[in-house]
Design a protein around this motif. Structure first.
Motif, mmCIF file in Angstrom:
data_model
loop_
_atom_site.group_PDB
_atom_site.id
_atom_site.type_symbol
_atom_site.label_atom_id
_atom_site.label_comp_id
_atom_site.label_asym_id
_atom_site.label_seq_id
_atom_site.Cartn_x
_atom_site.Cartn_y
_atom_site.Cartn_z
ATOM 1 N N LEU A 29 5.463 -9.799 15.276
ATOM 2 C CA LEU A 29 4.610 -9.768 16.459
ATOM 3 C C LEU A 29 4.391 -11.185 16.946
ATOM 4 O O LEU A 29 4.344 -12.104 16.116
ATOM 5 C CB LEU A 29 3.265 -9.111 16.109
ATOM 6 C CG LEU A 29 3.326 -7.613 15.836
ATOM 7 C CD1 LEU A 29 2.028 -7.144 15.184
ATOM 8 C CD2 LEU A 29 3.576 -6.844 17.130
ATOM 9 N N ASP A 42 8.533 -6.330 9.613
ATOM 10 C CA ASP A 42 7.765 -7.433 9.034
ATOM 11 C C ASP A 42 8.722 -8.625 8.945
ATOM 12 O O ASP A 42 9.911 -8.436 8.645
ATOM 13 C CB ASP A 42 7.312 -7.040 7.613
ATOM 14 C CG ASP A 42 6.235 -7.955 7.035
ATOM 15 O OD1 ASP A 42 5.124 -7.444 6.764
ATOM 16 O OD2 ASP A 42 6.491 -9.160 6.856
ATOM 17 N N TYR A 71 -2.519 4.721 3.135
ATOM 18 C CA TYR A 71 -2.377 4.817 4.597
ATOM 19 C C TYR A 71 -3.005 6.110 5.115
ATOM 20 O O TYR A 71 -3.611 6.127 6.180
ATOM 21 C CB TYR A 71 -0.893 4.775 4.993
ATOM 22 C CG TYR A 71 -0.330 3.388 5.239
ATOM 23 C CD1 TYR A 71 -0.385 2.400 4.264
ATOM 24 C CD2 TYR A 71 0.296 3.070 6.446
ATOM 25 C CE1 TYR A 71 0.157 1.144 4.487
ATOM 26 C CE2 TYR A 71 0.847 1.819 6.678
ATOM 27 C CZ TYR A 71 0.765 0.861 5.698
ATOM 28 O OH TYR A 71 1.313 -0.387 5.921
ATOM 29 N N ARG A 84 0.837 -1.203 0.000
ATOM 30 C CA ARG A 84 0.000 0.000 0.000
ATOM 31 C C ARG A 84 0.872 1.253 0.000
ATOM 32 O O ARG A 84 1.995 1.236 0.475
ATOM 33 C CB ARG A 84 -0.963 -0.013 1.198
ATOM 34 C CG ARG A 84 -2.055 -1.040 1.044
ATOM 35 C CD ARG A 84 -3.103 -1.021 2.138
ATOM 36 N NE ARG A 84 -4.183 -1.952 1.799
ATOM 37 C CZ ARG A 84 -4.103 -3.273 1.984
ATOM 38 N NH1 ARG A 84 -3.042 -3.810 2.516
ATOM 39 N NH2 ARG A 84 -5.114 -4.048 1.621
ATOM 40 N N SER A 116 -1.781 -2.320 9.632
ATOM 41 C CA SER A 116 -2.832 -2.534 8.634
ATOM 42 C C SER A 116 -2.774 -3.934 8.048
ATOM 43 O O SER A 116 -1.709 -4.422 7.680
ATOM 44 C CB SER A 116 -2.684 -1.466 7.533
ATOM 45 O OG SER A 116 -2.576 -2.004 6.256
ATOM 46 N N PRO A 123 2.412 -4.566 10.337
ATOM 47 C CA PRO A 123 3.430 -5.055 9.422
ATOM 48 C C PRO A 123 3.646 -4.076 8.251
ATOM 49 O O PRO A 123 2.700 -3.565 7.674
ATOM 50 C CB PRO A 123 2.810 -6.361 8.909
ATOM 51 C CG PRO A 123 1.335 -6.064 8.879
ATOM 52 C CD PRO A 123 1.076 -5.159 10.058
#
Ligand SMILES: C[S@@+](CC[C@H](N)C(=O)[O-])C[C@H]1O[C@@H](n2cnc3c(N)ncnc32)[C@H](O)[C@@H]1O
Length: 240
Positions: free
Chosen positions: A133, A63, A23, A18, A149, A42
């Protein structure tokens, strides 16, 4: 807790690309938001970090795919973008096309973002940190704003409620200001209202106020809300 496996993280999640414009619309970003230290987690193959840095923000994108060699990741960004656009085009009734205009334009916007990401990966590799995460390699309060997102709530078929809670606590730990999450529907478009309510209660009990805030972006039909975590009140009291 159901943790993502290495295969999940590198093989099965879509690595999407994106742009800053996306965003901005998704997270209702203001010029003030774009002046601080921002975590994108991420980051995927988004060009948000590259574009926001150009405007003066200090952005870190994180990420698990950032562990891949740059050449491989640049190619993955391109093939994953084609995969995402083909999927969106094949399921076009699930989506609203106001933002993108058409499946073709969706593809061209995303390919431009993937290219921008790939170029920045080579020019500014330190901006891209390989991590996953619910454990991030950053000290407490490293960022003014965290953006997340299309991971949490998107993949409830493989990430359970305990994982979501641990991930939200981790994003809150590394952020002094807000943590914003979108969408609150899964990747097939199903609302995750029960999970959202459960997590908001758990976060409230841990001193983290939350809010649901409207967003003008809508791609999955009905996905017009982001979840916002406010700073942890216990930490605010300890470090005013
Ligand atoms: C759909 S993409 C979203 C990327 C970006 N936020 C965007 O909107 O374009 C989902 C990303 O989540 C990443 N991911 C998977 N497991 C993760 C984890 N445990 N922690 C952080 N990122 C993870 C995947 O590698 C993938 O790049």
């Amino acid at each position: 807790m159901k943790h993502p496996t290495e295969t999940d993280a590198l093989g099965e999640f879509l690595v999407s690309a994106r742009s800053l414009a996306e965003y901005r619309a998704i997270f209702e970003l203001t010029p003030t938001d774009l002046r601080g230290r921002i975590l994108d987690c991420p980051g995927g193959a988004a060009s948000f970090a590259a574009e926001a840095a150009e405007l003066g923000a200090q952005v870190t994108a994180t990420d698990p795919v950032h562990a891949k060699p740059a050449a491989e990741l640049r190619e993955l960004a391109r093939t994953e973008t084609e995969r995402a656009s083909a999927y969106a085009g094949a399921h076009r009734d699930r989506y609203r096309w106001d933002f993108y205009g058409s499946p073709d334009r969706h593809q061209s916007i995303r390919l431009a973002a993937a290219t921008r990401f790939g170029d920045d990966l080579l020019a500014n590799p330190d901006r891209y940190v390989a991590a996953q995460l619910p454990a991030l390699p950053f000290p407490d309060n490293s960022f003014d704003l965290a953006l997340s997102s299309h991971l949490l709530f998107s993949y409830t078929d493989r990430l359970d409620a305990d994982f979501h809670l641990a991930a939200l606590l981790e994003l809150s730990r590394v952020t002094t200001g807000e943590t914003r999450l979108y969408p609150l529907v899964d990747h097939t478009g199903h609302p995750q209202d029960d999970l959202v309510a459960h997590l908001r209660k758990k976060l409230h009990d841990k001193g983290i106020p939350t809010a649901l805030r409207p967003t003008r972006y809508e791609f999955h039909r009905g996905a017009t809300t982001m979840l916002v975590l406010q700073p942890n009140q216990a930490r605010v009291r300890t470090h005013p």
